[in-house]
Design a protein around this motif. Structure first.
Motif, short mmCIF file in Angstrom:
data_model
loop_
_atom_site.label_atom_id
_atom_site.label_comp_id
_atom_site.label_asym_id
_atom_site.label_seq_id
_atom_site.Cartn_x
_atom_site.Cartn_y
_atom_site.Cartn_z
N LEU A 160 0.86 -1.18 0.00
CA LEU A 160 0.00 0.00 0.00
C LEU A 160 0.89 1.23 0.00
CD1 LEU A 160 -2.90 1.17 0.33
CD2 LEU A 160 -2.50 1.13 2.81
N ARG A 161 0.62 2.14 -0.97
CA ARG A 161 1.38 3.38 -1.06
C ARG A 161 0.37 4.53 -1.10
NH1 ARG A 161 5.35 3.97 -6.07
NH2 ARG A 161 5.37 1.69 -5.79
N VAL A 162 0.46 5.42 -0.13
CA VAL A 162 -0.53 6.50 0.00
C VAL A 162 0.21 7.83 0.02
CG1 VAL A 162 -2.38 7.48 1.39
CG2 VAL A 162 -2.06 5.00 1.29
N GLY A 205 3.40 0.71 3.06
CA GLY A 205 3.33 -0.49 3.89
C GLY A 205 3.23 -1.75 3.07
N VAL A 206 3.72 -2.85 3.64
CA VAL A 206 3.62 -4.16 2.99
C VAL A 206 3.22 -5.19 4.05
CG1 VAL A 206 5.29 -3.67 1.17
CG2 VAL A 206 6.07 -4.60 3.33
N PRO A 207 2.39 -6.17 3.66
CA PRO A 207 2.05 -7.23 4.61
C PRO A 207 3.23 -8.19 4.79
CG PRO A 207 1.05 -7.69 2.49
CD PRO A 207 1.71 -6.35 2.37
N ASP A 236 2.35 -6.59 9.51
CA ASP A 236 2.62 -5.60 8.48
C ASP A 236 3.82 -4.76 8.88
OD1 ASP A 236 1.48 -4.06 10.51
OD2 ASP A 236 -0.45 -3.96 9.53
N LEU A 237 4.52 -4.27 7.87
CA LEU A 237 5.69 -3.39 8.05
C LEU A 237 5.40 -2.13 7.26
CD1 LEU A 237 8.63 -2.87 8.96
CD2 LEU A 237 9.39 -4.07 6.89
N TYR A 238 5.46 -0.98 7.93
CA TYR A 238 5.09 0.25 7.22
C TYR A 238 5.94 1.42 7.68
CZ TYR A 238 1.95 0.39 11.33
OH TYR A 238 1.42 0.34 12.59
N ASP A 259 11.59 2.07 -3.11
CA ASP A 259 11.28 2.01 -1.68
C ASP A 259 10.40 0.80 -1.38
OD1 ASP A 259 12.62 4.44 -1.32
OD2 ASP A 259 10.79 5.62 -1.62
N GLU A 260 9.42 0.57 -2.25
CA GLU A 260 8.50 -0.56 -2.03
C GLU A 260 9.23 -1.88 -2.16
OE1 GLU A 260 4.76 -2.49 -4.39
OE2 GLU A 260 4.68 -0.33 -4.04
#
Length: 444
Positions: free
Chosen positions: A125-127, A151-153, A163-165, A179-180
């Motif tokens: 997830l990128r916001v 964040g990534v699960p 999750d890590l964010y 980055d992702e």
């Protein structure tokens, strides 16, 4: 994105440090080998993986992963949430929020909003604007306001472990593909680390249950009182060879034994069961002096091509007109501790101390005898109760005697519990304790 260090939930990292950091290194290295990053960032990522050390427990590994993610991406804030099997957050590791009072006040995330969406969708997830996102739930009062989120699960073989964010890059730029990818690599390491912790915990429970089921329930030995405890080693391998047993023989004498089979692996527990049953049968059939029974056990063990070895104390508590007498034979085992009703203690350690069984059946065995005063407590135990790494065993024996003396009048169940749990100690070996108490009235 906060963590309350004073209210930690059950640690997800309660397993040997070498497994934790090796799992993290392997996971991150495998992911890193597939990334397309500029050489400097790739070197930093691999350097972080190498820096994970075997002296860390699993939770420390996870904290280092969050620190590395925030540093390598250049984010102000980072967090790693650990999920329970029911999907609720049970632990949160944070970077960038240093006020412990704020962490305590905010508590754990409640499992809704963007973090819930990330776990539910099982997708990164990128916001760019958290406040404007339709699935954002807002921040609790006092929480730092965060504008951007990546964040990534944490997933391993289809199971989501958390999750890590990250939030808000220090240079003000949005999170990008590199980055992702980097965060995904670190999340892989974290997921493997958590999965191994869960597997370790299940293995720990299973081995302990197996060991406990092999130990007997103490029979009614009235008028003697009896209590026993077994505690596995604090770290794997938790399967050990400690055992206790007690029974009333055909001649009316109470027979007791505490022993320890050499070794701490999957073979030790079954061997313990075999030796215990052999000794029980020999004692029940012959009712002889303790040294004779142990000698017969020695000869019986010669039927094995590679005889197992064990230390043990085998004894008989006989009632005489003058009171109880404890007769015993010691095969290379820590000596029994006699605790008088007045708190005076002494170890029953005569000079003629035998070698462990299973070594040489031709070596003679000795029988000893000592009177037991009314209301006295006899304590048999395995070496795990008194041995510590880097400490002389005499120090452990002295400490046990001092502690037991203060509990001379305590109920046996309380005495055993106190000896096992004293100082919240971690056991390097499994531990067995068997306590017996003579009637306070000598006429009994």
């Amino acid at each position: 994105m906060v963590h309350d260090p004073s209210h930690d939930s059950p640690r997800s990292g309660a397993f040997p440090a070498d497994e934790a950091w090796q799992a993290a290194r392997d996971g991150a290295t495998a992911q890193a080998s597939q990334l397309v990053l500029d050489p400097q960032r790739l070197r930093q990522l691999l350097g972080t993986v190498v820096a994970l050390s075997g002296d860390m427990d699993a939770r420390t590994v996870l904290h280092r992963i969050v620190e590395a993610a925030a540093h390598l991406v250049g984010a102000r804030y980072g967090a790693l949430g650990v999920l329970s099997a029911r999907g609720t957050i049970t632990d949160l590791i944070t970077v960038g929020i240093d006020d412990p009072h704020l962490c305590a006040a905010l508590g754990l995330p409640q499992g809704h909003g963007l973090l819930h969406a990330m776990v539910g969708d099982r997708q990164p997830l990128r916001v760019a604007d958290v406040a404007a996102h339709p699935r954002a739930a807002g921040f609790p009062a006092g929480h730092p306001v965060m504008r951007t989120l990546l964040g990534v699960p944490l997933m391993v073989r289809g199971t989501v472990y958390g999750d890590l964010y990250l939030a808000d890059k220090t240079d003000g730029t949005p999170f990008d593909d590199d980055d992702e990818h980097l965060l995904t690599a670190l999340a892989s390491a974290a997921g493997v680390c958590i999965e191994n912790a869960r597997l370790y915990e299940r293995l720990r429970r299973a081995t302990e249950q197996f060991q406990r089921r092999m130990l007997p329930i103490l029979p009614d030995l009235a008028p003697l009182q009896a209590a026993a405890r077994y505690e596995p080693a604090s770290e794997l391998p938790r399967l050990g060879g400690d055992w206790y047993d007690a029974m009333v023989l055909p001649d009316g004498v109470t027979c007791v034994v505490v022993g320890d089979v050499t070794g701490h692996d999957v073979e030790a527990a079954p061997l313990m069961g075999q030796i215990r049953n052999m000794l029980r049968a020999l004692a029940f059939d012959r009712c002889g002096p303790p040294g004779l029974v142990v000698s017969r056990l020695d000869r019986t063990l010669t039927m094995f091509a590679d005889p197992p070895t064990a230390t043990l104390v085998f004894g008989r508590l006989e009632r005489t007109p003058e009171g109880y007498v404890f007769g015993w034979s010691n095969a290379g085992h820590p000596p029994p501790l006699l605790i008088g009703p007045d708190g005076v203690t002494c170890y029953l350690a005569p000079a003629r101390h035998g070698i462990p069984v299973g070594i040489d059946a031709s070596v003679p065995r000795f029988s000893h005898a000592h009177p037991l005063p009314p209301g006295a407590t006899l304590l048999l135990f395995t070496d795990g109760l008194v041995e510590r790494r880097g400490q002389d065993i005499d120090t452990g024996l002295d400490s046990l005697a001092e502690h037991a003396a203060r509990l001379a009048g305590a109920p046996l169940e309380e005495l055993c519990d106190a000896l096992i749990t004293q100082s919240g100690q971690v056991f390097d070996d499994d531990v067995t304790v068997l306590a017996l108490r003579t009637p306070a009235d000598s006429a009994s």
